[in-house]
Design an enzyme around this catalytic site. Structure first.
Site, PDB file in Angstrom:
ATOM      1  N   GLN A   1       0.833  -1.200   0.000  1.00 30.07           N
ATOM      2  CA  GLN A   1       0.000   0.000   0.000  1.00 30.07           C
ATOM      3  C   GLN A   1       0.868   1.249   0.000  1.00 30.07           C
ATOM      4  O   GLN A   1       1.892   1.310   0.671  1.00 30.07           O
ATOM      5  CB  GLN A   1      -0.925  -0.006   1.215  1.00 30.07           C
ATOM      6  CG  GLN A   1      -2.122   0.903   1.065  1.00 30.07           C
ATOM      7  CD  GLN A   1      -3.121   0.692   2.185  1.00 30.07           C
ATOM      8  OE1 GLN A   1      -3.027  -0.270   2.927  1.00 30.07           O
ATOM      9  NE2 GLN A   1      -4.082   1.594   2.294  1.00 30.07           N
TER      10      GLN A   1
ATOM     11  N   HIS B   1       1.233  -1.869  11.121  1.00 30.04           N
ATOM     12  CA  HIS B   1       2.401  -2.564  11.676  1.00 30.04           C
ATOM     13  C   HIS B   1       2.796  -2.044  13.055  1.00 30.04           C
ATOM     14  O   HIS B   1       3.975  -1.955  13.384  1.00 30.04           O
ATOM     15  CB  HIS B   1       3.570  -2.516  10.675  1.00 30.04           C
ATOM     16  CG  HIS B   1       3.191  -3.057   9.335  1.00 30.04           C
ATOM     17  ND1 HIS B   1       2.898  -4.390   9.143  1.00 30.04           N
ATOM     18  CD2 HIS B   1       2.986  -2.430   8.146  1.00 30.04           C
ATOM     19  CE1 HIS B   1       2.558  -4.567   7.871  1.00 30.04           C
ATOM     20  NE2 HIS B   1       2.590  -3.402   7.258  1.00 30.04           N
TER      21      HIS B   1
ATOM     22  N   SER C   1       4.365  -5.802   2.924  1.00 30.02           N
ATOM     23  CA  SER C   1       3.098  -5.668   3.648  1.00 30.02           C
ATOM     24  C   SER C   1       1.978  -6.358   2.872  1.00 30.02           C
ATOM     25  O   SER C   1       1.980  -7.569   2.721  1.00 30.02           O
ATOM     26  CB  SER C   1       2.806  -4.191   3.912  1.00 30.02           C
ATOM     27  OG  SER C   1       1.727  -4.027   4.797  1.00 30.02           O
ATOM     28  N   LEU C   2       1.015  -5.605   2.336  1.00 32.04           N
ATOM     29  CA  LEU C   2      -0.047  -6.210   1.525  1.00 32.04           C
ATOM     30  C   LEU C   2       0.531  -7.101   0.425  1.00 32.04           C
ATOM     31  O   LEU C   2      -0.030  -8.159   0.094  1.00 32.04           O
ATOM     32  CB  LEU C   2      -0.899  -5.082   0.929  1.00 32.04           C
ATOM     33  CG  LEU C   2      -1.992  -5.368  -0.098  1.00 32.04           C
ATOM     34  CD1 LEU C   2      -1.465  -5.509  -1.507  1.00 32.04           C
ATOM     35  CD2 LEU C   2      -2.815  -6.600   0.253  1.00 32.04           C
TER      36      LEU C   2
ATOM     37  N   GLN D   1       1.572 -10.180  10.898  1.00 37.28           N
ATOM     38  CA  GLN D   1       2.221  -9.141  10.107  1.00 37.28           C
ATOM     39  C   GLN D   1       1.663  -7.743  10.360  1.00 37.28           C
ATOM     40  O   GLN D   1       2.408  -6.762  10.400  1.00 37.28           O
ATOM     41  CB  GLN D   1       2.102  -9.512   8.626  1.00 37.28           C
ATOM     42  CG  GLN D   1       2.816  -8.604   7.671  1.00 37.28           C
ATOM     43  CD  GLN D   1       2.039  -8.470   6.370  1.00 37.28           C
ATOM     44  OE1 GLN D   1       0.903  -8.019   6.363  1.00 37.28           O
ATOM     45  NE2 GLN D   1       2.654  -8.875   5.282  1.00 37.28           N
TER      46      GLN D   1
ATOM     47  N   ARG E   1      -8.777  -8.170   4.918  1.00 34.65           N
ATOM     48  CA  ARG E   1      -7.662  -7.468   5.560  1.00 34.65           C
ATOM     49  C   ARG E   1      -7.841  -5.957   5.453  1.00 34.65           C
ATOM     50  O   ARG E   1      -7.667  -5.224   6.427  1.00 34.65           O
ATOM     51  CB  ARG E   1      -6.339  -7.883   4.895  1.00 34.65           C
ATOM     52  CG  ARG E   1      -5.083  -7.251   5.497  1.00 34.65           C
ATOM     53  CD  ARG E   1      -3.876  -7.731   4.713  1.00 34.65           C
ATOM     54  NE  ARG E   1      -2.605  -7.389   5.334  1.00 34.65           N
ATOM     55  CZ  ARG E   1      -1.872  -6.322   5.027  1.00 34.65           C
ATOM     56  NH1 ARG E   1      -2.327  -5.435   4.127  1.00 34.65           N
ATOM     57  NH2 ARG E   1      -0.714  -6.095   5.619  1.00 34.65           N
TER      58      ARG E   1
END
Length: 311
Positions: free
Chosen positions: A19, A213, A103-104, A262, A128
């Protein structure tokens, strides 16, 4: 694309953006050129319940930047880029030995590596995005990138700036001199002038909904665990390097646990890339929109071959 990686690299690592890489117009060129991309977008739109292509191609940016839309958009545009390139250059994909995503992008990597079917992975990504958006809506929070400071300097700044009850911590350890920080907006506002005074070259706010995060995302974890259990992931055919521990994983159970953890753990991106190199990867492909990941690679090893596809 005639890939120089074919000539230079025998062990290729595939990377997927996260993202913040989204931009209005993403995926439109591939959509106009390839029937398989149009079919994937139609499948995705049916599953999501809205016209994903319209949001990707036309925006507006404010809508595309919303977590619940940007995450499916990035996932689909990256997957279709991988499918087009695989069809056009199958010999290149015979040299792919590992994958990772920021991440994503780690969900994209798991799908690419065969751990999830496209539809299951997209449902997970949608869940998510909604869970993270809901967690972000609970508190005024965000992220920014600090350029030009060491991790030690950033950690010290966070300790000095945050007040009692606030969260402010390194969240994305991207590469030398580029670290993203997450936390309450009140703390981020004090961080910017303090970082500049400390010698930061630039402080860049990120187009995300909240303090990803960090523990502020904890409300999203249980929702993700439930969705991951329902998705029935498989062992992957390629190692997927986890954001959580920067290590390769292929077992479905391990990957499922790491994907849930995560969202509240710092992204160890630089460590992941260095571990991939130590394990023999000698060239990288960034698939999907943007050039952020190639930028991080250049800060780690300028001579390492890297290319992108799908912008």
């Amino acid at each position: 694309m005639e890939s120089q990686l074919l000539a230079e690299s025998q062990r290729v690592g595939v990377l997927f953006p996260g993202q913040g890489a989204q931009v209005v117009g993403m995926g439109q060129a591939l959509y106009s050129q390839h029937a398989l991309v149009r079919e994937r977008f139609a499948e995705a739109s049916d599953l999501l319940g809205y016209d994903l292509g319209k949001i990707c191609f036309e925006g507006p940016a404010e809508k595309l930047n919303a977590t619940e839309f940007s995450q499916p958009a990035l996932f689909v545009t990256s997957i279709v880029a991988s499918e087009v390139l695989r069809a056009e250059q199958p010999e290149l994909f015979e040299r792919v030995v590992a994958t990772a995503g920021l991440s994503l992008g780690e969900y994209t990597a798991v799908c690419f590596a065969g751990g999830l079917e496209f539809a299951d992975a997209l449902r997970l990504v949608q869940r998510r995005g909604k869970a993270m958006q809901a967690a972000a809506d609970e508190v005024e929070s965000g992220m920014c990138s600090l350029l030009g400071l060491s991790l030690e300097q950033v950690e010290t700044l966070c300790r000095e700036v945050r007040q009692e009850g606030e969260v402010l911590a390194p969240a994305n350890l991207l590469c030398p001199g580029n670290i993203a920080v997450s936390g309450h907006k009140s703390a981020l506002a004090r961080l910017e002038p303090a970082a500049v005074e400390q010698g930061a070259m630039k402080v860049v706010p990120l187009a995300v909904a909240g303090a990803f995060h960090t523990p502020l995302m904890q409300p999203a974890v249980e929702a993700l665990r439930e969705a991951l259990l329902a998705s029935s992931p498989r062992d992957t055919r390629l190692p997927v390097y986890s954001n959580v521990d920067a290590r390769p994983h292929q077992a479905a159970g391990e990957i499922r646990d790491l994907l849930a953890r995560q969202v509240v753990s710092p992204v160890l991106w630089e460590s992941s890339l260095r571990q991939m190199m130590a394990d023999g990867v000698d060239g990288f492909l960034e698939l999907g929109t943007g050039r952020v990941l190639r930028g991080t690679l250049k800060r780690i090893d300028r001579k390492l071959p890297s290319e992108g596809f799908g912008e």
